[in-house]
Design a protein around this motif. Structure first.
Motif, PDB file in Angstrom:
ATOM      1  N   THR A  35      45.234  51.874  43.229  1.00 29.50           N
ATOM      2  CA  THR A  35      45.611  52.480  41.719  1.00 29.50           C
ATOM      3  C   THR A  35      44.444  51.939  40.604  1.00 29.50           C
ATOM      4  N   ASP A  36      44.392  52.912  39.461  1.00 23.65           N
ATOM      5  CA  ASP A  36      43.373  52.464  38.573  1.00 23.65           C
ATOM      6  C   ASP A  36      43.772  51.477  37.867  1.00 23.65           C
ATOM      7  N   ASP A  37      44.874  50.716  37.914  1.00 23.79           N
ATOM      8  CA  ASP A  37      45.271  49.520  36.991  1.00 23.79           C
ATOM      9  C   ASP A  37      45.597  48.391  38.013  1.00 23.79           C
ATOM     10  N   VAL A  38      44.926  48.603  39.104  1.00 23.31           N
ATOM     11  CA  VAL A  38      45.029  47.348  40.284  1.00 23.31           C
ATOM     12  C   VAL A  38      44.902  46.157  39.545  1.00 23.31           C
ATOM     13  N   ALA A  39      45.426  45.174  40.036  1.00 27.48           N
ATOM     14  CA  ALA A  39      45.495  43.478  39.581  1.00 27.48           C
ATOM     15  C   ALA A  39      45.176  42.866  40.800  1.00 27.48           C
ATOM     16  N   PHE A  40      44.082  42.192  41.038  1.00 23.67           N
ATOM     17  CA  PHE A  40      43.695  41.508  42.012  1.00 23.67           C
ATOM     18  C   PHE A  40      43.493  40.133  41.799  1.00 23.67           C
ATOM     19  N   THR A  41      44.269  39.231  42.625  1.00 17.77           N
ATOM     20  CA  THR A  41      43.940  37.694  42.183  1.00 17.77           C
ATOM     21  C   THR A  41      43.573  37.076  43.440  1.00 17.77           C
ATOM     22  N   ASP A  42      42.480  36.051  42.990  1.00 19.52           N
ATOM     23  CA  ASP A  42      42.119  35.243  44.127  1.00 19.52           C
ATOM     24  C   ASP A  42      41.796  33.916  43.595  1.00 19.52           C
ATOM     25  N   HIS A  43      41.123  32.996  44.284  1.00 20.48           N
ATOM     26  CA  HIS A  43      40.835  31.708  43.712  1.00 20.48           C
ATOM     27  C   HIS A  43      40.220  31.609  42.343  1.00 20.48           C
ATOM     28  N   ALA A  44      39.440  32.675  41.994  1.00 18.20           N
ATOM     29  CA  ALA A  44      38.536  32.813  40.694  1.00 18.20           C
ATOM     30  C   ALA A  44      39.305  33.241  39.572  1.00 18.20           C
ATOM     31  N   GLY A  45      40.674  33.809  39.569  1.00 19.45           N
ATOM     32  CA  GLY A  45      41.381  34.256  38.968  1.00 19.45           C
ATOM     33  C   GLY A  45      42.107  35.845  39.170  1.00 19.45           C
ATOM     34  N   THR A  46      42.522  36.559  37.955  1.00 22.29           N
ATOM     35  CA  THR A  46      43.086  37.696  38.257  1.00 22.29           C
ATOM     36  C   THR A  46      42.100  38.657  37.589  1.00 22.29           C
ATOM     37  N   ILE A  47      41.713  39.876  37.980  1.00 25.18           N
ATOM     38  CA  ILE A  47      41.089  40.891  37.521  1.00 25.18           C
ATOM     39  C   ILE A  47      41.748  42.171  37.650  1.00 25.18           C
ATOM     40  N   VAL A  48      41.408  43.062  36.712  1.00 19.51           N
ATOM     41  CA  VAL A  48      42.309  44.320  36.665  1.00 19.51           C
ATOM     42  C   VAL A  48      41.232  45.488  36.534  1.00 19.51           C
ATOM     43  N   GLY A  49      41.561  46.596  37.571  1.00 22.42           N
ATOM     44  CA  GLY A  49      40.908  47.864  37.633  1.00 22.42           C
ATOM     45  C   GLY A  49      39.954  48.029  38.637  1.00 22.42           C
ATOM     46  N   LEU A  50      39.488  49.244  38.880  1.00 23.20           N
ATOM     47  CA  LEU A  50      38.693  49.642  40.066  1.00 23.20           C
ATOM     48  C   LEU A  50      37.212  49.103  40.106  1.00 23.20           C
ATOM     49  N   ALA A  51      36.507  49.022  38.755  1.00 16.38           N
ATOM     50  CA  ALA A  51      35.400  48.475  38.726  1.00 16.38           C
ATOM     51  C   ALA A  51      35.272  47.016  38.785  1.00 16.38           C
ATOM     52  N   ALA A  52      36.436  46.390  38.469  1.00 20.57           N
ATOM     53  CA  ALA A  52      36.378  44.924  38.511  1.00 20.57           C
ATOM     54  C   ALA A  52      36.677  44.675  39.953  1.00 20.57           C
ATOM     55  N   VAL A  53      37.492  45.194  40.792  1.00 25.47           N
ATOM     56  CA  VAL A  53      37.464  45.081  41.929  1.00 25.47           C
ATOM     57  C   VAL A  53      36.143  45.206  42.584  1.00 25.47           C
ATOM     58  N   ASP A  54      35.636  46.079  42.521  1.00 22.79           N
ATOM     59  CA  ASP A  54      34.184  46.532  43.017  1.00 22.79           C
ATOM     60  C   ASP A  54      33.224  45.301  42.775  1.00 22.79           C
ATOM     61  N   ASP A  55      33.404  44.962  41.426  1.00 25.00           N
ATOM     62  CA  ASP A  55      32.320  43.880  40.973  1.00 25.00           C
ATOM     63  C   ASP A  55      32.603  42.724  41.870  1.00 25.00           C
ATOM     64  N   ARG A  56      33.892  42.248  41.965  1.00 28.14           N
ATOM     65  CA  ARG A  56      34.360  40.934  42.753  1.00 28.14           C
ATOM     66  C   ARG A  56      33.845  41.222  44.082  1.00 28.14           C
ATOM     67  N   VAL A  57      34.018  42.208  44.657  1.00 28.06           N
ATOM     68  CA  VAL A  57      33.705  42.218  46.397  1.00 28.06           C
ATOM     69  C   VAL A  57      32.187  42.158  46.399  1.00 28.06           C
ATOM     70  N   GLN A  58      31.670  42.929  45.438  1.00 26.26           N
ATOM     71  CA  GLN A  58      29.887  42.755  45.329  1.00 26.26           C
ATOM     72  C   GLN A  58      29.629  41.455  45.327  1.00 26.26           C
ATOM     73  N   GLN A  59      30.171  40.531  44.393  1.00 26.58           N
ATOM     74  CA  GLN A  59      29.917  39.040  44.227  1.00 26.58           C
ATOM     75  C   GLN A  59      30.220  38.418  45.688  1.00 26.58           C
ATOM     76  N   LEU A  60      31.363  38.671  46.086  1.00 34.32           N
ATOM     77  CA  LEU A  60      31.508  37.886  47.372  1.00 34.32           C
ATOM     78  C   LEU A  60      30.545  38.179  48.504  1.00 34.32           C
ATOM     79  N   LEU A  61      30.348  39.412  48.655  1.00 34.43           N
ATOM     80  CA  LEU A  61      29.199  39.832  49.643  1.00 34.43           C
ATOM     81  C   LEU A  61      27.775  39.453  49.573  1.00 34.43           C
ATOM     82  N   GLN A  62      27.349  39.335  47.958  1.00 34.14           N
ATOM     83  CA  GLN A  62      25.925  39.154  47.718  1.00 34.14           C
ATOM     84  C   GLN A  62      25.683  37.573  48.114  1.00 34.14           C
ATOM     85  N   ASP A  63      26.970  36.723  47.739  1.00 32.08           N
ATOM     86  CA  ASP A  63      26.963  35.399  47.847  1.00 32.08           C
ATOM     87  C   ASP A  63      27.112  35.000  49.590  1.00 32.08           C
TER      88      ASP A  63
END
Length: 78
Positions: A35-63
């Motif tokens: 959903t648009d207001d997704v909250a995702f939590t991992d070791h780095a903290g909690t992020i909110v929103g679709l763009a934030a999830v995309d950014d986090r996944v991109q960071q995981l994959l590029q590293d």
């Protein structure tokens, strides 16, 4: 046994979101999966929103090494 819909969603999340290196396809999968207001939590903290999830996944994959892939590690539990 897990609900088949939840199992399919979890596998899609793993392969189509976290396993997708193509940013366009990944953003499409994120929009289908969350959903648009997704909250995702991992070791780095909690992020909110679709763009934030995309950014986090991109960071995981590029590293990660090019051959790295997220794979299921067992059954889905609900």
């Amino acid at each position: 046994m897990a609900n088949p819909t939840i199992t399919a969603l979890m596998h899609a999340n793993l392969s189509e979101v976290f396993g997708q290196r193509d940013p366009v396809l990944r953003r499409e999968a994120i929009a289908r999966t969350y959903t648009d207001d997704v909250a995702f939590t991992d070791h780095a903290g909690t992020i909110v929103g679709l763009a934030a999830v995309d950014d986090r996944v991109q960071q995981l994959l590029q590293d990660a090494p090019a051959a790295f892939a997220f794979v299921p590690d067992g059954p889905v539990y609900v």
